[in-house]
Design a protein around this motif. Structure first.
Motif, short mmCIF file in Angstrom:
data_model
loop_
_atom_site.label_atom_id
_atom_site.label_comp_id
_atom_site.label_asym_id
_atom_site.label_seq_id
_atom_site.Cartn_x
_atom_site.Cartn_y
_atom_site.Cartn_z
N VAL A 172 16.79 -24.52 45.10
CA VAL A 172 18.34 -24.95 45.32
C VAL A 172 18.63 -25.05 43.63
O VAL A 172 18.06 -25.99 43.05
CB VAL A 172 18.46 -26.11 46.19
CG1 VAL A 172 19.93 -26.63 46.21
CG2 VAL A 172 18.01 -26.01 47.49
N ALA A 173 19.79 -24.56 43.29
CA ALA A 173 20.54 -24.83 42.14
C ALA A 173 21.17 -26.08 41.96
O ALA A 173 21.64 -26.52 43.05
CB ALA A 173 21.20 -23.62 41.75
N ALA A 174 21.38 -26.54 40.91
CA ALA A 174 21.98 -27.97 40.80
C ALA A 174 23.28 -28.06 41.50
O ALA A 174 23.74 -29.03 42.24
CB ALA A 174 22.15 -28.38 39.16
N ASP A 175 24.26 -26.90 41.31
CA ASP A 175 25.43 -27.00 41.83
C ASP A 175 25.67 -26.74 43.17
O ASP A 175 26.63 -26.89 43.96
CB ASP A 175 26.43 -25.76 41.17
CG ASP A 175 26.60 -26.40 39.73
OD1 ASP A 175 26.57 -27.34 39.37
OD2 ASP A 175 27.12 -25.06 38.78
N ASP A 176 24.40 -26.28 43.90
CA ASP A 176 24.28 -25.90 45.46
C ASP A 176 23.92 -27.03 46.19
O ASP A 176 23.79 -26.79 47.43
CB ASP A 176 23.44 -24.65 45.46
CG ASP A 176 24.34 -23.39 44.96
OD1 ASP A 176 25.44 -23.42 44.82
OD2 ASP A 176 23.40 -22.36 45.10
N VAL A 177 23.55 -28.36 45.75
CA VAL A 177 23.10 -29.40 46.46
C VAL A 177 23.95 -29.73 47.70
O VAL A 177 23.37 -29.80 48.57
CB VAL A 177 22.75 -30.47 45.71
CG1 VAL A 177 22.48 -31.78 46.45
CG2 VAL A 177 21.61 -30.50 44.71
N PRO A 178 25.29 -29.83 47.33
CA PRO A 178 26.29 -30.09 48.62
C PRO A 178 26.06 -29.31 49.58
O PRO A 178 26.04 -29.50 50.84
CB PRO A 178 27.50 -30.24 47.82
CG PRO A 178 27.44 -30.62 46.46
CD PRO A 178 26.11 -29.77 46.18
N ILE A 179 26.33 -27.86 49.17
CA ILE A 179 26.22 -26.83 50.24
C ILE A 179 24.99 -26.58 50.96
O ILE A 179 24.66 -26.20 52.09
CB ILE A 179 26.66 -25.49 49.60
CG1 ILE A 179 27.32 -24.50 50.82
CG2 ILE A 179 25.82 -24.79 48.79
CD1 ILE A 179 28.11 -23.23 50.46
N PHE A 180 23.78 -26.93 50.16
CA PHE A 180 22.52 -26.91 50.96
C PHE A 180 22.32 -27.83 51.77
O PHE A 180 21.93 -27.64 52.90
CB PHE A 180 21.53 -27.01 49.50
CG PHE A 180 20.17 -27.42 50.12
CD1 PHE A 180 19.27 -26.51 50.66
CD2 PHE A 180 19.60 -28.68 49.79
CE1 PHE A 180 17.85 -26.75 51.02
CE2 PHE A 180 18.25 -29.06 50.35
CZ PHE A 180 17.49 -28.13 50.86
N SER A 181 22.97 -29.33 51.68
CA SER A 181 22.96 -30.29 52.53
C SER A 181 23.34 -30.02 53.66
O SER A 181 23.13 -30.19 54.79
CB SER A 181 23.33 -31.43 51.78
OG SER A 181 22.44 -31.96 50.58
#
Length: 290
Positions: A172-181
């Motif tokens: 998971v890239a830093a910017d993708d944490v919200p969409i990952f969750s």
């Protein structure tokens, strides 16, 4: 550090909401399913990265989030079944003691340090969780035929924390944490829809607006409990074995005090002893991480 504190606060708020579920006779399963949708929407709303929603299935972490979503809703149903058969204290202990799984993973896979001071702190934390969770002088009693359910809750809860740690670190890239969750909760929500459809077909489903309201109230802190935990893991303030220990023990402590303040719960000597040991364990693990 702020992410860890916010994760603890969000998780403790979830405890309060669950206590209110029983007070207002909320259908927990239906509220949980709504909660997954709300949590997913929270993540999508906060996402500012470059990955389009249509591109989510092509991400390296996508299939992992689908599996996590399945584990989420499976563990919830196991927790409900365990509560019915063995009591809430058993669920609490099984869930919080599962911290040993991500701790061992961090030590074995990431080669995190595990000195004597940290080992003592972790062992104290496990004892503290047990003592703070039991609500009777007799302790916990489980029938042999029901042992499998808390054991599966233990494994499932540990698998969730371990998988989140592994995936956020590897894929998971830093910017993708919200969409990952958000995707984790979205996968759980989709599985929940199939459960509702089954209940409709078998004519066991009853719609009540309060279940929707309860799910909305739960969904927001539930999303942030995961989001803040992932951010805390990425912050590198603590290694994962230290962070998971502090996080789980602190949630038990804060939840216990909220139970006293908001629900007038009475604590026995074992509970107070557990809280004291929890404080000592956090201090020891904290010192060991420096």
């Amino acid at each position: 550090m702020i992410y860890l504190l916010l994760s603890i606060a969000a998780s403790s708020l979830i405890f309060v909401i669950f206590k209110l579920f029983s007070k207002y006779e909320v259908n927990t399963l239906h509220a949980i399913i709504v909660n997954y949708f709300v949590a997913c929407i929270c993540g999508l709303s906060l996402y500012k990265g470059s990955t389009a929603v249509a591109e989510i299935p092509s991400q390296d972490w996508f299939y992992g989030t689908v599996i996590l979503g399945l584990i989420f809703i499976t563990v919830f149903n196991l927790m409900a079944l365990t509560t019915q058969r063995s009591g809430l204290s058993v669920v609490s202990v099984a869930t919080k003691m599962s911290v040993v799984i991500p701790i061992l993973f961090g030590v074995l896979y990431y080669k995190e340090s595990l000195g004597m001071l940290k080992i003592i702190g972790i062992l104290l934390a496990l004892v503290a969780v047990y003592l703070a969770s039991i609500k009777s002088k007799e302790g916990i009693s489980i029938k042999k035929k029901n042992l499998i359910f808390p054991f599966l809750v233990f494994l499932g809860s540990g698998a969730i924390d371990t998988s989140i740690k592994f995936m956020e670190g590897e894929y998971v890239a830093a910017d993708d944490v919200p969409i990952f969750s958000a995707t984790i909760f979205g996968a759980a929500a989709v599985i929940g829809v199939f459960i509702i459809l089954y209940q409709i077909v078998t004519k066991t489903f009853t719609f009540k607006a309060k279940n929707v309201v309860a799910g909305i109230c739960l969904g927001i802190p539930n999303y942030f409990s995961i989001y803040m935990l992932v951010q805390a893991l990425r912050a590198d303030t603590f290694d994962s074995s230290t962070l998971f220990t502090i996080n789980n023990v602190a949630i038990v402590m804060v939840s216990t005090f909220l139970g006293i303040l908001l629900f007038k719960e009475k604590l026995i000597f074992k509970n107070w002893l557990g809280i004291g040991m929890a404080v000592v364990s956090i201090v020891l693990v904290w010192i060991a991480s420096k």
